[in-house]
Scaffold this motif. Structure first.
Motif, PDB file in Angstrom:
ATOM      1  N   ILE A 268       0.818  -1.210   0.000  1.00  0.00           N
ATOM      2  CA  ILE A 268       0.000   0.000   0.000  1.00  0.00           C
ATOM      3  C   ILE A 268       0.850   1.257   0.000  1.00  0.00           C
ATOM      4  CG2 ILE A 268      -1.638   1.359   1.370  1.00  0.00           C
ATOM      5  CD1 ILE A 268      -2.905  -1.242   2.235  1.00  0.00           C
TER       6      ILE A 268
ATOM      7  N   THR B 255       1.159   3.761  -3.662  1.00  0.00           N
ATOM      8  CA  THR B 255       0.371   4.989  -3.751  1.00  0.00           C
ATOM      9  C   THR B 255       1.279   6.197  -3.515  1.00  0.00           C
ATOM     10  OG1 THR B 255      -0.180   4.791  -1.408  1.00  0.00           O
ATOM     11  CG2 THR B 255      -1.780   3.927  -2.968  1.00  0.00           C
TER      12      THR B 255
ATOM     13  N   LEU C 277       1.941  12.092  -1.449  1.00  0.00           N
ATOM     14  CA  LEU C 277       1.014  13.203  -1.257  1.00  0.00           C
ATOM     15  C   LEU C 277      -0.369  12.686  -0.886  1.00  0.00           C
ATOM     16  CD1 LEU C 277       0.728  16.219  -1.308  1.00  0.00           C
ATOM     17  CD2 LEU C 277       0.218  16.118  -3.741  1.00  0.00           C
ATOM     18  N   MET C 278      -0.779  11.626  -1.542  1.00  0.00           N
ATOM     19  CA  MET C 278      -2.072  11.047  -1.252  1.00  0.00           C
ATOM     20  C   MET C 278      -2.117  10.488   0.160  1.00  0.00           C
ATOM     21  SD  MET C 278      -3.696   7.681  -2.204  1.00  0.00           S
ATOM     22  CE  MET C 278      -3.281   7.396  -0.525  1.00  0.00           C
TER      23      MET C 278
ATOM     24  N   PHE D 116      -2.465  13.401   2.540  1.00  0.00           N
ATOM     25  CA  PHE D 116      -3.828  13.934   2.579  1.00  0.00           C
ATOM     26  C   PHE D 116      -4.774  12.988   3.293  1.00  0.00           C
ATOM     27  CE2 PHE D 116      -2.396  17.424   0.676  1.00  0.00           C
ATOM     28  CZ  PHE D 116      -2.911  17.883  -0.526  1.00  0.00           C
ATOM     29  N   LEU D 117      -4.574  11.699   3.071  1.00  0.00           N
ATOM     30  CA  LEU D 117      -5.444  10.723   3.723  1.00  0.00           C
ATOM     31  C   LEU D 117      -5.332  10.863   5.241  1.00  0.00           C
ATOM     32  CD1 LEU D 117      -7.400   8.392   3.171  1.00  0.00           C
ATOM     33  CD2 LEU D 117      -5.468   6.832   3.231  1.00  0.00           C
TER      34      LEU D 117
ATOM     35  N   TYR E 223      -6.410  14.952   6.049  1.00  0.00           N
ATOM     36  CA  TYR E 223      -7.801  15.324   5.779  1.00  0.00           C
ATOM     37  C   TYR E 223      -8.769  14.181   6.011  1.00  0.00           C
ATOM     38  CZ  TYR E 223      -5.995  19.452   3.330  1.00  0.00           C
ATOM     39  OH  TYR E 223      -5.366  20.621   3.006  1.00  0.00           O
ATOM     40  N   GLY E 224      -8.299  12.972   5.726  1.00  0.00           N
ATOM     41  CA  GLY E 224      -9.203  11.832   5.762  1.00  0.00           C
ATOM     42  C   GLY E 224      -9.486  11.303   7.161  1.00  0.00           C
ATOM     43  N   LEU E 225      -8.440  11.142   7.965  1.00  0.00           N
ATOM     44  CA  LEU E 225      -8.620  10.564   9.293  1.00  0.00           C
ATOM     45  C   LEU E 225      -9.574  11.336  10.197  1.00  0.00           C
ATOM     46  CD1 LEU E 225      -5.154   9.090  10.347  1.00  0.00           C
ATOM     47  CD2 LEU E 225      -7.193   7.914   9.562  1.00  0.00           C
TER      48      LEU E 225
ATOM     49  N   GLY F 199     -12.207  12.488   9.523  1.00  0.00           N
ATOM     50  CA  GLY F 199     -13.540  11.971   9.213  1.00  0.00           C
ATOM     51  C   GLY F 199     -13.878  10.770  10.083  1.00  0.00           C
ATOM     52  N   LEU F 200     -12.843  10.065  10.559  1.00  0.00           N
ATOM     53  CA  LEU F 200     -13.072   8.932  11.449  1.00  0.00           C
ATOM     54  C   LEU F 200     -12.880   9.350  12.893  1.00  0.00           C
ATOM     55  CD1 LEU F 200     -11.047   6.115   9.620  1.00  0.00           C
ATOM     56  CD2 LEU F 200     -13.516   6.509   9.539  1.00  0.00           C
TER      57      LEU F 200
ATOM     58  N   LEU G 134       2.219  21.542   1.550  1.00  0.00           N
ATOM     59  CA  LEU G 134       0.818  21.610   1.168  1.00  0.00           C
ATOM     60  C   LEU G 134      -0.127  21.434   2.351  1.00  0.00           C
ATOM     61  CD1 LEU G 134       1.029  19.746  -2.249  1.00  0.00           C
ATOM     62  CD2 LEU G 134       0.311  22.111  -1.882  1.00  0.00           C
TER      63      LEU G 134
ATOM     64  N   LEU H  61      -6.519  13.710  -6.703  1.00  0.00           N
ATOM     65  CA  LEU H  61      -6.479  14.316  -5.369  1.00  0.00           C
ATOM     66  C   LEU H  61      -7.353  15.561  -5.289  1.00  0.00           C
ATOM     67  CD1 LEU H  61      -2.856  14.078  -3.965  1.00  0.00           C
ATOM     68  CD2 LEU H  61      -4.896  12.865  -3.271  1.00  0.00           C
TER      69      LEU H  61
ATOM     70  N   PRO I 171     -14.667  12.832   4.396  1.00  0.00           N
ATOM     71  CA  PRO I 171     -13.287  12.921   3.902  1.00  0.00           C
ATOM     72  C   PRO I 171     -12.586  11.563   3.779  1.00  0.00           C
ATOM     73  CG  PRO I 171     -13.466  13.796   6.125  1.00  0.00           C
ATOM     74  CD  PRO I 171     -14.843  13.575   5.644  1.00  0.00           C
TER      75      PRO I 171
END
Lengths: 258, 226, 214
Positions: free
Chosen positions: B61, B65, B68-69, B72-73, B76-78, B80-81, B165, C166, C179
């Motif tokens: 994984i 990938t 940068l992704m 962001f995950l 920005y993503g976490l 959300g959890l 970023l 992205l 998100p």
């Protein structure tokens, strides 16, 4: 006759669909030198590795000093402190000097103090004639020297039995002698030894007993005299003459006059 | 040319602050990545199915990938959890996890090369698996991995540039604010490029020194044979 | 809502693939040219090519992206972010591809050049008909690695505002307030893209292998 120091009963090794060897019964007495001979690929090396538990078996038992070492919960590591092994490819620890190679088992397994370990290690190196190479790395030693360090490394653990897996097969011809010399001296010092080799001269001179293995079973065993001059089995006779032909007619002539 | 030089000298102190953060991020990411990578490659080589699968999953994984992704995950993503970390921590996590996956691959190669034979030798004198891995296999595998592994510190140094970023104040972030102030994006970024070049050059020199200092006579040849 | 989600993702993926498809061939052509110049050019050209390689590989791709973007999208060139970004990525990649191809050219070896000239070919013909076909085959494994890298680095054009995966994920995260789902999907897509590309290139490597006597 007192109990054998090492014994295998019905030892069997199967790999996938192949039977490497089946029902091997071998008895080794203390102080004996047993030489195992036979065509390549007949499982002689595997047999040694089953004896010191580096390889699992698919049947049978191994006894050391009367204790079954193949029993379920027996401590493998402890076993290997009592059964030493010397490999065809020496397998020295490349990142350590000769002295450190011999010392490391004493330090990390036997938990000796640095001073004690160093002393014992130097003794063993002296025994194989390499005390002046103590601070050399394996990459700086010849094949024969590396193998002798490997022998010292195994001896340092004070094993009850020493296993030799084709110890000279990877050596240049002129280097074979120095290793066989060390092994012969060990035999004279009454070390119990189990040796797999193609060196017939060594077998004849040093072995107390020779075991001929082929196609996964013991074809014949006996004293060097018995096997070389009065072999009971046709295959034994064939094999020994073929090998001795390779090693020069001298052998044939000598035996003819014997 | 001279005006660029003057410009460069003027913004240098500011850039240096950013460079400091960059180097810090690199050091942290490299170290944490090393621990992760070592654990993952050991798990992959010696552990049971479960841990092995976990290790392979992690490596695939994070190598498969973009950094940068991953950044962001995490950033920005976490949330959300319900999991929120500070910017610095997010950058550290992303860089470490990413670097660890690549380092695991470098180590795997040398573990395989050293592996079986030396394991047998260690066990033959009564050492347990763990002891053999620690005293016999790792010292050799790590040394053998050095040439290939030396790619990683430099690669990581360059990778840190993207964390601007998420507003982590490293070199690139400084560059962005200077570019905005001076209205000279090209000049600023060229100046920054020069600072990166200098850092890469220095890092490379340190690595080459390390390689020479850890050499064992006769060992690389043995390694290459295997 | 699901259809918007889906179409956003598809559009983003398409852009990502497009960026990669522009950058890679461009990088290959430039890299090949530089590799040939380095290997067969004279002393001066050799040094220029070497400098080119060192500069482009010693600086983070995103920094180069910014420099090149500002240069390429300035009044003189006026390229859109997509094209400026893609070409910039291509230029960055060309330095790494140059090193890969250089290695392959060296691996083919001097002997082949000598043999070619011995049958009367000019240097150019030798390179074209003898050296390159072998070198390109040798280069495939490391080149596949570079393809993965460019695919992953395409994410950097996010910083230029290009609507790749992205950027799309970010928009989705805003509209759906999910998100983790948004970025998680982006992760999945990248993973699948990289995985598929690796497999495809492995297959290519197998198919173009020169037969050996085994």
């Amino acid at each position: 006759m007192s109990n054998p120091i090492l014994e295998t009963r019905n030892l069997t090794k199967i790999y996938g669909q192949n039977i490497i060897f089946k029902d091997i019964n071998l008895k080794v007495n203390e102080g004996e030198t047993i030489v195992i001979i036979g065509p390549s690929g007949t499982g002689k090396s595997t047999l040694l590795r089953c004896i010191n538990l580096l390889t699992a078996n698919e049947g049978g038992q191994v006894f050391l000093d009367g204790q079954e070492i193949t029993a379920k919960n027996y401590n493998e590591d402890k076993v290997r402190q009592q059964i030493g092994m010397v490999f065809q490819n020496f397998l020295l620890f490349n990142h350590l000097t000769a002295l450190d190679n011999v010392m490391i088992g004493l330090l990390k397994v036997k938990k000796m103090s640095k001073e004690q370990a160093r002393q014992k290690a130097m003794e063993e190196l002296k025994r194989v004639g390499l005390e002046d190479r103590a601070s050399h790395y394996p990459g700086q030693l010849s094949g024969g020297q590396q193998q002798r360090v490997a022998i010292a490394r195994a001896l340092a653990m004070d094993p009850r039995v020493m296993l030799f897996d084709e110890p000279t097969s990877a050596l240049d011809p002129e280097l074979i002698g120095e290793v066989l010399g060390v092994m012969a001296q060990l035999a004279r010092d009454h070390m119990t030894m189990l040796v797999v080799t193609h060196e017939m001269g060594f077998a004849r001179e040093v072995a107390d007993r020779i075991v001929f293995m082929e196609k996964g079973s013991i074809v014949e065993e006996g004293t060097p005299d018995e096997l070389f001059y009065h072999p009971k089995n046709e295959r034994t006779r064939e094999f020994l003459w073929k090998i001795t032909e390779l090693y020069g007619k001298k052998e044939k002539e000598q035996s003819a006059t014997a | 040319m001279t005006e660029f030089f003057e410009f460069f000298i003027r913004i240098l102190p500011d850039l240096m602050k950013g460079a400091g953060v960059t180097l810090l991020l690199t050091a942290e990411g490299l170290t944490a990545g090393f621990i992760l990578g070592l654990s993952a490659s050991l798990a992959r080589t010696y552990a049971n199915k479960f841990w092995r699968g976990l290790a392979v999953g992690y490596i695939e994984i994070f190598r498969g990938t973009p950094l940068l992704m991953q950044l962001f995950l995490i950033y920005y993503g976490l949330p959300g959890l319900g999991i929120t970390f500070s910017r610095g921590l997010c950058a550290f996590l992303a860089l470490s996890l990413n670097s660890g996956a690549y380092q695991a691959e470098y180590l795997r190669g040398s573990l395989l090369a050293i592996g079986d034979d030396q394991m047998m030798a260690g066990r033959s004198i009564g050492m347990s698996r763990v002891k053999t891995i620690w005293y016999v296999i790792l010292p050799q595998a790590l040394r053998l991995a050095i040439p290939a592994w030396s790619n990683e510190p430099v690669s990581l140094l360059k990778s840190t540039a993207v964390v601007f970023l998420i507003a982590v104040p490293e070199l690139m972030a400084k560059a962005k604010s200077i570019a905005a102030q001076t209205y000279d994006p090209i000049g600023t970024y060229i100046a920054v490029a020069l600072v990166y070049l200098a850092m890469v050059y220095l890092l490379d020199a340190v690595l080459r020194w390390m390689e020479r200092a850890s050499r064992i006579p006769g060992f690389e040849m043995e390694g290459k044979k295997a | 809502m699901f259809s918007t989600f889906f179409s956003y993702i598809i559009q983003g993926t398409a852009i990502t693939i497009a960026v990669t498809l522009v950058a890679l061939p461009f990088g290959l052509m430039l890299g090949l040219a530089m590799a040939l110049i380095h290997t067969y050019g004279g002393n001066i050209l050799n040094r220029i090519a070497a400098a080119f390689s060192l500069l482009l590989r010693g600086v983070p791709p995103i920094v180069l992206l910014f420099i090149l973007y500002f240069m390429l999208s300035s009044k003189s060139f006026n390229l859109s972010p997509f094209w400026a970004g893609s070409f910039s990525l291509g230029i960055v990649s060309s330095a790494y591809q140059m090193e890969i191809l250089r290695g392959a050219l060296l691996a083919v070896g001097n002997g082949q050049m000598t043999a070619a000239r011995a049958v009367g070919m000019s240097r150019v013909q030798a390179v074209q008909h003898i050296i390159l076909p072998q070198a390109l085959r040798l280069a495939i494994p490391p080149w596949s690695n570079e393809v993965s890298i460019v695919l992953k680095d395409s994410s950097l054009v996010y910083a230029l505002g290009v609507p790749e995966i992205l950027r799309r994920a970010q928009q989705l995260s805003a509209t759906t307030q999910q998100p983790f789902l948004a970025y998680g999907t982006a992760a999945l897509i990248y993973f699948v893209l990289v995985f598929a590309t690796n497999r495809a290139l492995d297959y290519l490597s197998e198919r173009t292998k020169l037969p050996t006597h085994s």
